[in-house]
Design a protein around this motif. Structure first.
Motif, PDB file in Angstrom:
ATOM      1  N   TYR A 191       0.835  -1.198   0.000  1.00  0.00           N
ATOM      2  CA  TYR A 191       0.000   0.000   0.000  1.00  0.00           C
ATOM      3  C   TYR A 191       0.870   1.249   0.000  1.00  0.00           C
ATOM      4  O   TYR A 191       1.824   1.371   0.777  1.00  0.00           O
ATOM      5  CB  TYR A 191      -0.907   0.006   1.234  1.00  0.00           C
ATOM      6  CG  TYR A 191      -1.674   1.291   1.425  1.00  0.00           C
ATOM      7  CD1 TYR A 191      -2.757   1.615   0.608  1.00  0.00           C
ATOM      8  CD2 TYR A 191      -1.309   2.189   2.429  1.00  0.00           C
ATOM      9  CE1 TYR A 191      -3.459   2.793   0.785  1.00  0.00           C
ATOM     10  CE2 TYR A 191      -2.011   3.362   2.621  1.00  0.00           C
ATOM     11  CZ  TYR A 191      -3.085   3.656   1.788  1.00  0.00           C
ATOM     12  OH  TYR A 191      -3.770   4.823   1.963  1.00  0.00           O
ATOM     13  N   ALA A 193       0.406   5.288   0.468  1.00  0.00           N
ATOM     14  CA  ALA A 193      -0.554   6.309   0.876  1.00  0.00           C
ATOM     15  C   ALA A 193      -0.590   7.438  -0.151  1.00  0.00           C
ATOM     16  O   ALA A 193       0.452   7.863  -0.657  1.00  0.00           O
ATOM     17  CB  ALA A 193      -0.182   6.863   2.242  1.00  0.00           C
ATOM     18  N   SER A 212       1.804  13.588   2.613  1.00  0.00           N
ATOM     19  CA  SER A 212       0.944  12.419   2.457  1.00  0.00           C
ATOM     20  C   SER A 212      -0.066  12.316   3.587  1.00  0.00           C
ATOM     21  O   SER A 212       0.134  12.859   4.687  1.00  0.00           O
ATOM     22  CB  SER A 212       1.810  11.148   2.416  1.00  0.00           C
ATOM     23  OG  SER A 212       1.015   9.985   2.428  1.00  0.00           O
ATOM     24  N   ASP A 214      -0.465   9.747   5.234  1.00  0.00           N
ATOM     25  CA  ASP A 214       0.085   8.841   6.257  1.00  0.00           C
ATOM     26  C   ASP A 214       0.910   9.587   7.305  1.00  0.00           C
ATOM     27  O   ASP A 214       1.685   8.972   8.035  1.00  0.00           O
ATOM     28  CB  ASP A 214       0.913   7.733   5.614  1.00  0.00           C
ATOM     29  CG  ASP A 214       2.180   8.237   4.941  1.00  0.00           C
ATOM     30  OD1 ASP A 214       2.459   9.455   5.000  1.00  0.00           O
ATOM     31  OD2 ASP A 214       2.901   7.407   4.352  1.00  0.00           O
ATOM     32  N   THR A 215       0.759  10.917   7.383  1.00  0.00           N
ATOM     33  CA  THR A 215       1.397  11.833   8.347  1.00  0.00           C
ATOM     34  C   THR A 215       2.848  12.139   8.018  1.00  0.00           C
ATOM     35  O   THR A 215       3.526  12.820   8.797  1.00  0.00           O
ATOM     36  CB  THR A 215       1.322  11.319   9.807  1.00  0.00           C
ATOM     37  OG1 THR A 215       2.272  10.264  10.002  1.00  0.00           O
ATOM     38  CG2 THR A 215      -0.075  10.840  10.154  1.00  0.00           C
ATOM     39  N   THR A 216       3.348  11.714   6.880  1.00  0.00           N
ATOM     40  CA  THR A 216       4.760  11.900   6.567  1.00  0.00           C
ATOM     41  C   THR A 216       4.989  12.967   5.491  1.00  0.00           C
ATOM     42  O   THR A 216       4.099  13.287   4.698  1.00  0.00           O
ATOM     43  CB  THR A 216       5.410  10.595   6.079  1.00  0.00           C
ATOM     44  OG1 THR A 216       4.852  10.231   4.813  1.00  0.00           O
ATOM     45  CG2 THR A 216       5.203   9.480   7.083  1.00  0.00           C
ATOM     46  N   GLU A 237      -3.012  13.631   9.117  1.00  0.00           N
ATOM     47  CA  GLU A 237      -2.649  13.785   7.707  1.00  0.00           C
ATOM     48  C   GLU A 237      -1.930  15.104   7.447  1.00  0.00           C
ATOM     49  O   GLU A 237      -2.286  16.132   8.016  1.00  0.00           O
ATOM     50  CB  GLU A 237      -3.905  13.725   6.824  1.00  0.00           C
ATOM     51  CG  GLU A 237      -4.672  12.415   6.900  1.00  0.00           C
ATOM     52  CD  GLU A 237      -5.807  12.476   7.901  1.00  0.00           C
ATOM     53  OE1 GLU A 237      -5.660  13.182   8.942  1.00  0.00           O
ATOM     54  OE2 GLU A 237      -6.855  11.831   7.652  1.00  0.00           O
TER      55      GLU A 237
END
Length: 398
Positions: A191, A193, A212, A214-216, A237
């Motif tokens: 997967y 993100a 992203s 995915d918090t990154t 997010e």
């Protein structure tokens, strides 16, 4: 139809479209400022010679400096090529919830619009020169900001964010657009993100940052096509990330946790939270000032207010811009002037602000027929591209 332009306004008068062209709905009359001698010079469609372009004469009644797509548009960027002398090309992309998204590129060609009074007004025509499929909704796209290598016939690069970071090449000789690389930071799972935004470093064009859900945030090295650095940037997010002016190490980001954070890649042990009100709503976009590394602008979901922040004075905005009467959708600092900022909103308006210490004034305004979803400046800062519905309108500052 008369050319659309951003015009000085007084007492919140605005420019609106009517059957006869543009009319001023306020009490004050609009004052025009003639463009510089370079404003409407640039290579015509398919031209590869510099300095000899002739302004064409357009006597058509169709909408001036406008391109309409078959699909609703969202992402937009005006190329920053010095060779194109501030006109260059505009790239747009759709953001629909299916696999049929598209990227389209228009060439801006200088023309002289013939008005009813016989006066010739400098304007543009936007001609589509290339198109390509983009399977995932495009959340942001950007031209390579460094144009020193962009000689006549030179290939230009374009980056898009969506399911992956994609790097594209546009060849003006063949007027073709092709995907050069697809970058994905694979983890243990298959997967990936979705990416919410990207920014291309204006000092080192081998560096691109993506944000992203995915918090990154990820820093990509385009020379090696691998992720140089990835870090957890927010508690929720991340919706946007931008490099600060003239720096390859410092960037700012915003996200669903409602905070503005500043990171230095040379010291990733901690970040600086420069803005985080109590129970904050999500912050959707951020814009860094191209002339001042300390100035930022951001806005939150379902809000008509834009916050101007100074990294040196964390905690609260130095200025709040609240003239829009509906939700703000985009904010972008001008490329050539430190104090100039443009905003766009669901009230169908593009406002250009003069932002100085502890105050702001609306200097220019433009009104569309529908909500303005996104905006972009040209390289010289005398045109703005405004995306509304299926169209992109080039608007000249007066």
């Amino acid at each position: 139809m008369a050319q659309r332009s951003l015009t000085k306004r007084s007492s919140f008068s605005v420019l609106t479209q009517s059957s006869g062209g543009i009319r001023n709905s306020g009490s004050a009359s609009a004052s025009a400022v003639p463009p510089s001698s370079n404003t409407l010079l640039g290579p015509a469609l398919g031209a590869n010679t510099a300095g000899n372009t002739t302004m064409l004469l357009s006597s058509t009644s169709r909408r001036s400096a406008y391109f309409e797509s078959h699909w609703p548009l969202y992402a937009v960027d005006w190329s920053k090529s010095v060779y194109q002398r501030g006109l260059g090309r505009i790239a747009v992309a759709t953001c629909t919830e299916d696999s049929g998204n598209r990227i389209q590129i228009m060439q801006a060609i200088p023309v002289a619009e013939q008005q009813q009074n016989g006066q010739q007004v400098p304007s543009l025509e936007l001609h589509k020169v290339a198109e390509a499929g983009h399977s995932y909704p495009c959340t942001r796209l950007l031209w390579d900001p460094l144009s020193r290598s962009m000689v006549p016939g030179g290939v230009e690069r374009l980056a898009t964010a969506g399911d992956f970071l994609r790097i594209w090449e546009y060849n003006p000789e063949t007027m073709s657009l092709r995907q050069r690389s697809l970058l994905a930071n694979k983890t243990k799972s298959d997967y990936t993100a979705p990416l919410t935004s990207l920014d291309w470093n204006s000092t080192d064009n081998s560096l691109v940052i993506t944000s992203s859900i995915d918090t990154t945030c990820t820093i990509w090295d385009l020379n090696t096509s691998i992720a140089k650095t990835q870090l957890i940037a927010h508690d929720k997010e991340v919706f946007d990330a931008r490099f600060t002016a003239g720096n390859v190490d410092v960037f700012a980001s915003v996200g669903a946790d409602g905070s503005v954070r500043v990171f230095d890649l040379r010291s990733l042990e901690h970040s600086t939270i420069i803005y985080e009100p109590v129970s904050p709503p999500p912050l959707l976009r951020i814009s860094t000032n191209s002339r001042d590394p300390n100035l930022l602008a951001t806005f939150s979901v379902d809000s008509n207010v834009v916050h101007v922040l100074d990294i040196r004075s964390p905690g609260s905005p130095v200025v709040e811009l609240d003239a829009h009467v509906a939700n703000v959708n985009a904010v972008e600092w001008a490329p050539q002037q430190r104090n100039m900022l443009a905003t766009a909103a669901d009230d169908c308006q593009v406002l250009v602000w003069d932002v100085t210490a502890n105050r702001s004034d609306i200097g220019l305004a433009y009104t569309e027929n529908s909500e303005v979803n996104n905006i972009t400046w040209n390289a010289t800062g005398d045109w703005i591209g405004a995306v509304a519905g299926r169209g992109v309108q080039a608007v000249r500052l007066q």
